[in-house]
Design a protein around this motif. Structure first.
Motif, PDB file in Angstrom:
ATOM      1  N   HIS A 167       1.137  -1.108   0.264  1.00 47.53           N
ATOM      2  CA  HIS A 167       0.017  -0.015  -0.249  1.00 47.53           C
ATOM      3  C   HIS A 167       0.505   1.175   0.449  1.00 47.53           C
ATOM      4  O   HIS A 167       0.182   2.565  -0.178  1.00 47.53           O
ATOM      5  N   HIS A 205     -10.031   4.431  -5.716  1.00 45.75           N
ATOM      6  CA  HIS A 205     -10.848   5.225  -5.991  1.00 45.75           C
ATOM      7  C   HIS A 205     -12.072   5.256  -5.790  1.00 45.75           C
ATOM      8  O   HIS A 205     -13.071   3.842  -5.758  1.00 45.75           O
ATOM      9  N   SER A 221     -13.479   0.635  -5.181  1.00 49.32           N
ATOM     10  CA  SER A 221     -13.799   0.116  -3.321  1.00 49.32           C
ATOM     11  C   SER A 221     -14.674   0.849  -3.067  1.00 49.32           C
ATOM     12  O   SER A 221     -14.699   0.267  -1.748  1.00 49.32           O
TER      13      SER A 221
HETATM   14 ZN1  ZEM Z   1      -4.850  -3.800  -1.520  1.00 45.43          ZN
HETATM   15  N1  ZEM Z   1      -6.246  -2.772  -1.688  1.00 45.43           N
HETATM   16  N2  ZEM Z   1      -5.428  -4.607   0.404  1.00 45.43           N
HETATM   17  N3  ZEM Z   1      -3.090  -4.542  -1.327  1.00 45.43           N
HETATM   18  N4  ZEM Z   1      -3.980  -2.611  -2.481  1.00 45.43           N
HETATM   19  C1  ZEM Z   1      -6.353  -1.685  -2.793  1.00 45.43           C
HETATM   20  C2  ZEM Z   1      -5.876  -1.245  -3.130  1.00 45.43           C
HETATM   21  C3  ZEM Z   1      -4.293  -1.489  -3.138  1.00 45.43           C
HETATM   22  C4  ZEM Z   1      -6.720  -4.619   1.107  1.00 45.43           C
HETATM   23  C5  ZEM Z   1      -7.643  -3.854   0.680  1.00 45.43           C
HETATM   24  O1  ZEM Z   1      -8.837  -3.627   0.654  1.00 45.43           O
HETATM   25  C6  ZEM Z   1      -7.601  -2.495  -0.904  1.00 45.43           C
HETATM   26  C7  ZEM Z   1      -3.148  -5.743   0.198  1.00 45.43           C
HETATM   27  C8  ZEM Z   1      -3.653  -6.111   0.721  1.00 45.43           C
HETATM   28  C9  ZEM Z   1      -4.593  -5.260   1.060  1.00 45.43           C
HETATM   29  C10 ZEM Z   1      -3.030  -3.006  -3.553  1.00 45.43           C
HETATM   30  C11 ZEM Z   1      -1.709  -4.439  -3.431  1.00 45.43           C
HETATM   31  C12 ZEM Z   1      -2.201  -4.570  -1.749  1.00 45.43           C
HETATM   32  C13 ZEM Z   1      -7.544  -1.513  -2.696  1.00 45.43           C
HETATM   33  C14 ZEM Z   1      -7.991   0.242  -3.293  1.00 45.43           C
HETATM   34  C15 ZEM Z   1      -8.071  -1.347  -1.501  1.00 45.43           C
HETATM   35  C16 ZEM Z   1     -10.195  -1.387  -0.920  1.00 45.43           C
HETATM   36  C17 ZEM Z   1      -8.584  -0.203  -4.900  1.00 45.43           C
HETATM   37  C18 ZEM Z   1      -9.226   0.916  -5.079  1.00 45.43           C
HETATM   38  O2  ZEM Z   1     -10.301   1.278  -5.329  1.00 45.43           O
HETATM   39  O3  ZEM Z   1      -8.791   0.564  -6.260  1.00 45.43           O
HETATM   40  C19 ZEM Z   1      -7.141  -5.292   2.075  1.00 45.43           C
HETATM   41  C20 ZEM Z   1      -8.100  -5.393   3.315  1.00 45.43           C
HETATM   42  C21 ZEM Z   1      -5.646  -5.648   1.751  1.00 45.43           C
HETATM   43  C22 ZEM Z   1      -4.666  -6.485   3.167  1.00 45.43           C
HETATM   44  C23 ZEM Z   1      -6.230  -6.824   4.761  1.00 45.43           C
HETATM   45  C24 ZEM Z   1      -1.700  -6.911  -0.718  1.00 45.43           C
HETATM   46  C25 ZEM Z   1      -0.251  -8.366  -0.107  1.00 45.43           C
HETATM   47  C26 ZEM Z   1      -1.426  -6.210  -1.990  1.00 45.43           C
HETATM   48  C27 ZEM Z   1      -0.192  -6.859  -2.533  1.00 45.43           C
HETATM   49  C28 ZEM Z   1       0.885  -7.757  -2.008  1.00 45.43           C
HETATM   50  C29 ZEM Z   1      -2.162  -1.902  -4.028  1.00 45.43           C
HETATM   51  C30 ZEM Z   1      -0.757  -2.211  -5.523  1.00 45.43           C
HETATM   52  C31 ZEM Z   1      -3.124  -0.942  -4.672  1.00 45.43           C
HETATM   53  C32 ZEM Z   1      -3.436  -0.030  -5.290  1.00 45.43           C
HETATM   54  C33 ZEM Z   1      -4.198  -0.410  -6.811  1.00 45.43           C
HETATM   55  C34 ZEM Z   1      -4.610   0.846  -7.647  1.00 45.43           C
HETATM   56  O4  ZEM Z   1      -4.843   0.820  -8.256  1.00 45.43           O
HETATM   57  O5  ZEM Z   1      -4.066   1.839  -7.011  1.00 45.43           O
END
Ligand code: ZEM
Length: 288
Positions: A174, A180, A184
Motif C-alpha cells: 500500500h 478509487h 472500492s
Molecule cells: Zn490492497 N487495496 N488490500 N493490497 N492494494 C487497494 C488497493 C491496492 C486491501 C484492500 O481492501 C485494498 C494488499 C492487501 C490489502 C494493492 C496491493 C495489495 C484498495 C483500493 C483496497 C480497498 C482499490 C481501489 O479502489 O482501486 C486489503 C483489505 C488488504 C489486506 C488486509 C496486498 C497484500 C497487496 C499486494 C501485495 C495495491 C498495489 C493497490 C493500489 C491499486 C491501484 O489501482 O492503485
C-alpha cells in the motif's frame, strides 16, 4: 544437419531470455502509457497479481494464480476485483505479442515488473501456470475486506498459509497506488509517492496521527497533517494489534529489511497453488 531442423520444428520451450523479453515489453508499455492515475499502471498491475494469487485456499488447494480465472465472470465481477480490468486490458497487447505465455504467468510476471520498475526489490519468479476454464473460478469472499479488523486479516491470510510477519510485509504494497471511489468506494493515496515502492506506508502509520475522514463514503482514516492521505481500517489494524505492530515498526525503521521480507512474501504469494515443474527462479534485469 538433423539436429538443427529438429530444433527448428520442435515445440517452443521458452527460456529465461524469452521471459526477459516479456518483462522488457511490459516495462516499455509502463513508460509509454503514462496517462493513467498518478502516471503509472504499475500499482494496478501489482494489485492484479495479488488478487489473482490471493484466492488460494491451502485446505482445498483451490484458487491462486494457476488458471487466471479472473478472466471470467463471476470472478471478474467480484467486488474486490473492481477496476482490475484496466490491468488486464493493459496486458492484452503483451499477450498478443507473446502468445505462448499463459495468462497466469503473464499477470504474475507483470506484478514483478511493476515492483522492480517502481524501484522496489528484485522479485525472483518462475513460470509454470496453466490457464484453466470458468469452472475453476473461486467463490466470492476469499479476498480481504478493508472495513474489517486484525482477526479478519489473520483469517484471510492464514487461509493462504502466511504468518503475521508475512501479512504485514505484504500490506506494505500500500505504499503504491490509491483507492478509487468508483472501484472500492474508498478514496485517495496512502502516501506521497504512490508510484515509487518505499517503506513510507509504515513510516506514516507510525509517525502520523490518523483520524476518521469526515465524508459520506465508507469509514476510512485521513492524516492529521495534510488531510490528503488515507488509511483503510485494515491498515490501522496493523498498528492496533501488538504483534502486527512489531513488524510495522521494524519496517518503518529499516527499509532494507522491508524490501527483503516483502520480496520473499510476494514470491510466495505469486506461487501459491502452482504445480511447478522447475525449481529454478529467474531474476530479471530492470530497465535503466
Ligand atoms: Zn490492497 N487495496 N488490500 N493490497 N492494494 C487497494 C488497493 C491496492 C486491501 C484492500 O481492501 C485494498 C494488499 C492487501 C490489502 C494493492 C496491493 C495489495 C484498495 C483500493 C483496497 C480497498 C482499490 C481501489 O479502489 O482501486 C486489503 C483489505 C488488504 C489486506 C488486509 C496486498 C497484500 C497487496 C499486494 C501485495 C495495491 C498495489 C493497490 C493500489 C491499486 C491501484 O489501482 O492503485
Amino acid at each position: 544437419n538433423g539436429d538443427v531442423s529438429a530444433k527448428a520444428t520442435g515445440p517452443f520451450v521458452p527460456a529465461k531470455e524469452d521471459y526477459q523479453n516479456v518483462y522488457n515489453e511490459i516495462a516499455r508499455l509502463l513508460v509509454e502509457k503514462d496517462n493513467y492515475d498518478d502516471g503509472s499502471y504499475g500499482p494496478v498491475l501489482v494489485r492484479l497479481a495479488w488478487h489473482a494469487s490471493g484466492t488460494y485456499d491451502k485446505e482445498t488447494g483451490t484458487g491462486g494464480s494457476n488458471g487466471a480465472t479472473m478472466r471470467f465472470a463471476p470472478e471478474s465481477d467480484h467486488g474486490a476485483n473492481a477496476g482490475l480490468k484496466y490491468a488486464r486490458d493493459f496486458l492484452e497487447p503483451v499477450k498478443e505479442k507473446f502468445p505462448w505465455i499463459s495468462y497466469g504467468d503473464l499477470w504474475t510476471l507483470a506484478g514483478v515488473v511493476a515492483i522492480q520498475e517502481m524501484q522496489g526489490p528484485a522479485i525472483p519468479w518462475r513460470p509454470g501456470r496453466q490457464d484453466r476454464d470458468v469452472s475453476a473460478c473461486t467463490p466470492d469472499g476469499r479476498l480481504p475486506d478493508a472495513s474489517k479488523d486484525q482477526k479478519h486479516i489473520r483469517a484471510i491470510f492464514g487461509r493462504m498459509g502466511f504468518d503475521d510477519r508475512e501479512m504485514v510485509a505484504l500490506c506494505g504494497a500500500h505504499s503504491l497506488g490509491r483507492a478509487h471511489t468508483d472501484r472500492s468506494g474508498y478514496d485517495g493515496p496512502w502516501d506521497f509517492s504512490p508510484t515509487v515502492f518505499t517503506n513510507e506506508f509504515f513510516r506514516l502509520l507510525v509517525d502520523e496521527k490518523w483520524g476518521w475522514k469526515k465524508w459520506n463514503g465508507p469509514a476510512q482514516y485521513t492524516d492529521n497533517t495534510t488531510k490528503t492521505l488515507m488509511m483503510l481500517p485494515t491498515d490501522l489494524a496493523l498498528v492496533k494489534d501488538k504483534e502486527f505492530k512489531k513488524h510495522v515498526e521494524r519496517y518503518a525503521k529499516d527499509s532494507g529489511v522491508f524490501f527483503q521480507e516483502f520480496s520473499d512474501a510476494y514470491v510466495k504469494l505469486l506461487e501459491l497453488g502452482v504445480p511447478f515443474t522447475t525449481e529454478e527462479r529467474f531474476v530479471f534485469k530492470s530497465s535503466e
